[in-house]
Design a protein around this motif. Structure first.
Motif, PDB file in Angstrom:
ATOM      1  N   PHE A   1      14.802 -13.833  84.833  1.00 25.19           N
ATOM      2  CA  PHE A   1      13.592 -14.467  84.569  1.00 25.19           C
ATOM      3  C   PHE A   1      12.157 -13.734  84.667  1.00 25.19           C
ATOM      4  CE2 PHE A   1      11.038 -18.667  86.235  1.00 25.19           C
ATOM      5  CZ  PHE A   1      10.598 -18.854  84.959  1.00 25.19           C
TER       6      PHE A   1
ATOM      7  N   THR B   1      13.534 -23.582  90.862  1.00 25.58           N
ATOM      8  CA  THR B   1      12.541 -23.013  90.172  1.00 25.58           C
ATOM      9  C   THR B   1      11.288 -24.234  90.092  1.00 25.58           C
ATOM     10  OG1 THR B   1      13.747 -21.735  88.896  1.00 25.58           O
ATOM     11  CG2 THR B   1      11.634 -22.244  87.839  1.00 25.58           C
TER      12      THR B   1
ATOM     13  N   GLU C   1      14.989 -16.656  91.485  1.00 22.41           N
ATOM     14  CA  GLU C   1      16.031 -15.794  91.003  1.00 22.41           C
ATOM     15  C   GLU C   1      15.786 -14.668  92.116  1.00 22.41           C
ATOM     16  OE1 GLU C   1      14.405 -18.027  89.040  1.00 22.41           O
ATOM     17  OE2 GLU C   1      16.051 -17.704  87.617  1.00 22.41           O
TER      18      GLU C   1
ATOM     19  N   LYS D   1      15.474 -28.654  90.413  1.00 20.75           N
ATOM     20  CA  LYS D   1      15.771 -27.144  90.290  1.00 20.75           C
ATOM     21  C   LYS D   1      14.931 -26.412  91.459  1.00 20.75           C
ATOM     22  CE  LYS D   1      16.791 -26.893  85.486  1.00 20.75           C
ATOM     23  NZ  LYS D   1      16.443 -26.119  84.347  1.00 20.75           N
TER      24      LYS D   1
ATOM     25  N   ARG E   1      10.566 -20.520  80.490  1.00 22.92           N
ATOM     26  CA  ARG E   1      11.602 -21.382  81.131  1.00 22.92           C
ATOM     27  C   ARG E   1      13.071 -21.164  80.337  1.00 22.92           C
ATOM     28  NH1 ARG E   1      10.253 -25.259  84.987  1.00 22.92           N
ATOM     29  NH2 ARG E   1      12.365 -24.874  85.714  1.00 22.92           N
ATOM     30  N   GLY E   2      13.916 -20.899  81.216  1.00 22.70           N
ATOM     31  CA  GLY E   2      15.248 -20.288  80.700  1.00 22.70           C
ATOM     32  C   GLY E   2      15.298 -19.211  80.554  1.00 22.70           C
ATOM     33  N   GLY E   3      14.365 -18.400  81.071  1.00 23.91           N
ATOM     34  CA  GLY E   3      14.126 -17.111  80.489  1.00 23.91           C
ATOM     35  C   GLY E   3      15.261 -15.843  81.085  1.00 23.91           C
ATOM     36  N   SER E   4      16.113 -16.419  82.264  1.00 28.57           N
ATOM     37  CA  SER E   4      17.123 -15.412  82.657  1.00 28.57           C
ATOM     38  C   SER E   4      18.000 -14.828  81.483  1.00 28.57           C
ATOM     39  CB  SER E   4      17.663 -16.358  83.742  1.00 28.57           C
ATOM     40  OG  SER E   4      17.063 -16.575  84.824  1.00 28.57           O
ATOM     41  N   ASP E   5      18.296 -15.839  80.454  1.00 30.67           N
ATOM     42  CA  ASP E   5      18.950 -15.598  79.322  1.00 30.67           C
ATOM     43  C   ASP E   5      18.546 -14.071  78.648  1.00 30.67           C
ATOM     44  OD1 ASP E   5      20.641 -17.761  79.767  1.00 30.67           O
ATOM     45  OD2 ASP E   5      19.590 -18.902  78.183  1.00 30.67           O
TER      46      ASP E   5
ATOM     47  N   SER F   1      20.434 -16.785  87.596  1.00 30.43           N
ATOM     48  CA  SER F   1      19.181 -17.705  87.696  1.00 30.43           C
ATOM     49  C   SER F   1      18.906 -18.126  88.979  1.00 30.43           C
ATOM     50  CB  SER F   1      19.363 -18.858  86.713  1.00 30.43           C
ATOM     51  OG  SER F   1      19.510 -18.719  85.402  1.00 30.43           O
ATOM     52  N   ALA F   2      17.864 -18.892  89.104  1.00 36.02           N
ATOM     53  CA  ALA F   2      17.705 -19.712  90.532  1.00 36.02           C
ATOM     54  C   ALA F   2      18.611 -20.838  90.451  1.00 36.02           C
ATOM     55  CB  ALA F   2      16.351 -20.089  90.548  1.00 36.02           C
TER      56      ALA F   2
HETATM   57  N1  ASP Z   1      15.035 -20.538  86.611  1.00 38.28           N
HETATM   58  C1  ASP Z   1      14.191 -20.449  85.409  1.00 38.28           C
HETATM   59  C2  ASP Z   1      13.996 -21.907  84.704  1.00 38.28           C
HETATM   60  O1  ASP Z   1      14.329 -22.838  85.383  1.00 38.28           O
HETATM   61  C3  ASP Z   1      14.822 -19.576  84.679  1.00 38.28           C
HETATM   62  C4  ASP Z   1      16.026 -19.701  84.310  1.00 38.28           C
HETATM   63  O2  ASP Z   1      17.097 -20.368  84.839  1.00 38.28           O
HETATM   64  O3  ASP Z   1      16.572 -19.113  83.177  1.00 38.28           O
HETATM   65  O4  ASP Z   1      13.500 -21.837  83.728  1.00 38.28           O
END
Ligand code: ASP
Length: 437
Positions: free
Chosen positions: A170, A51, A116, A49, A184-188, A38-39
């Motif tokens: 991401f 991002t 990222e 963050k 958001r959170g898409g690196s998963d 992730s970032a």
């Molecule tokens: N950096 C992105 C976010 O803050 C994606 C991630 O961390 O998964 O949503």
């Protein structure tokens, strides 16, 4: 040899100190061939963050506002990490290009994705891994949806060309070549896609908690950890508000039945939570897996004598919902009633028209609406063909003076859903936890 895909979240990569923990983890196991970062996230509670800084930078640039200060903060985050890690990569050159692109009209997704991208460059340099730009291997269609077919026709071959590689999370690219991000959170999700494409034996998702808890720690003090959960159970729990992993990150690995292990970068010895494909019946499980819930639902109860003999009644009710573009969460029924549970936000604007429609189309004896309801799901494959679980659950709610307004148990027997007043929500979750865990 086994292959593991390891995804690290933003808090696991927020500073040089955290990144060194990541390095140690990756190097401790030869199988960790593909790393998805992730970032950089928050280093402390009120930190921002990267991002979010990038979104702000894009916003300021597109409104012709002052951008220098935000840009300087982003530069500092990356150069601090680079310098503290003793790397020599000229990250400033990449940063300047990003800044120039944003100032000359690059889209918002492009800006956000650079968090990222830049982190991936630093991490590849630190680990001595190759760098694969996600824009070249992860694809979206013209409508902006993830294009699994195209991705899986290119990514597996691309991974084969590298012994070890970093693929930033991401983002990917659209058919016109422009950058597109997941939500958001898409690196998963990227981690899951890479695991699928590499045909990995395991997808490790490293974060800052040791997996999933059996209940929300803001409600239940010090809840127990979930050691093993099936994809199906997790979908139920995640939908009801248990968040650690992005909701959509299960789908790519689901088909290939690759297990996911959620682990804690700050406590790598902890076994975390293992998410596994379906098991036969209840497998080894005993008791419940977890409890999750959400507030703010509306329940519409439709009553009509002889409903059970009227062919097409259910269809008529559902046609009314469809007319207003509504999906429903649950639909418990009895001989002469159907209740429909819909999220408050979705139904608020059209509730009166919907009720009129139900009266006109279904000719019911009565329609009753109650809003401000909370729904609690008690989930567990361990309940399958177990006697007495629901008896304990309802006894616990009664002892705590919680009035149960709705009950629904799927025939799969992996969940018991109860509806209670919003005000009773916390009390009910505590009571169920104390009775069943
Ligand atoms: N950096 C992105 C976010 O803050 C994606 C991630 O961390 O998964 O949503």
């Amino acid at each position: 040899m086994a292959v593991k895909v390891t995804k690290f979240g933003g808090s696991s990569l927020a500073s040089a100190e955290q990144i060194l923990k990541m390095k140690k983890i990756v190097e401790a196991d030869e199988a960790r061939k593909f790393v998805v970062p992730s970032a950089p996230g928050k280093r402390f509670k009120d930190d921002v963050k990267v991002t979010d800084l990038l979104y702000s930078l894009h916003d300021a640039a597109s409104h012709f506002e002052e951008t220098e200060e935000i840009y300087r903060q982003i530069v500092r985050r990356y150069t601090d990490i680079r310098d503290e890690l003793g790397l020599s990569i000229k990250i400033e050159d990449y940063l300047e290009k990003v800044y120039e692109d944003i100032k000359t009209g690059a889209n918002e997704d492009y800006a956000a994705s650079r968090g990222e991208y830049l982190n991936g460059l630093l991490i590849a340099d630190l680990l001595g891994y190759d760098f694969i730009d996600a824009a070249d291997v992860i694809f979206f269609d013209e409508n902006g949806g993830y294009d699994a077919k195209k991705t899986l026709s290119i990514l597996p071959g691309a991974l084969k060309l590298h012994e070890r590689a970093v693929v930033p999370g991401f983002y990917g690219s659209l058919p016109n070549g422009k950058i597109r991000t997941f939500s958001r959170g898409g690196s998963d999700i990227t981690g899951s896609i890479v695991a699928r494409a590499a045909n990995a034996d395991l997808y490790e998702n490293w974060t800052d908690v040791s997996g999933f808890m059996m209940a929300d720690p803001r409600i239940v003090e010090d809840p127990k950890k979930i050691d093993v959960v099936t994809y199906r159970e997790l979908r139920e729990l995640a939908y009801m508000g248990a968040t650690v992993l992005h909701e959509d990150s299960i789908f790519p690995v689901l088909e290939a039945a690759i297990p996911i292990n959620v682990k804690n970068t700050n406590d790598p010895e902890n076994s975390g939570t293992m998410i596994i494909p379906a098991v036969e019946g209840r497998g080894e499980a005993d008791g419940i897996t977890g409890i999750a819930g959400k507030k703010n639902f509306t329940v519409i109860t439709i009553e009509k004598d002889g409903m059970n003999t009227e062919i097409g009644f259910g269809r008529k009710v559902l046609t009314c919902l469809e007319k207003f573009g509504l999906s429903f969460e649950h639909m418990p029924t009895s001989i002469d009633t159907i209740s429909i549970v819909v999220a408050d936000v979705r139904i608020r604007h059209c509730i009166e028209e919907l009720i009129d429609e139900i009266h006109a189309v279904c000719q019911p004896d009565s329609v009753e609406v109650s809003s401000n309801m909370a729904i609690i799901a008690t989930v567990g494959r361990g309940m399958i063909r177990q006697v007495g679980v629901s008896a304990k659950l309802f006894a616990a709610l009664a002892d705590s003076h919680v009035n149960v307004r709705m009950i629904d148990q799927g025939s799969s027997e992996i969940n018991i859903i109860v509806g209670v007043e919003n005000d009773d929500f916390e009390k009910a979750v505590k009571a169920i936890y104390n009775a069943l865990v």
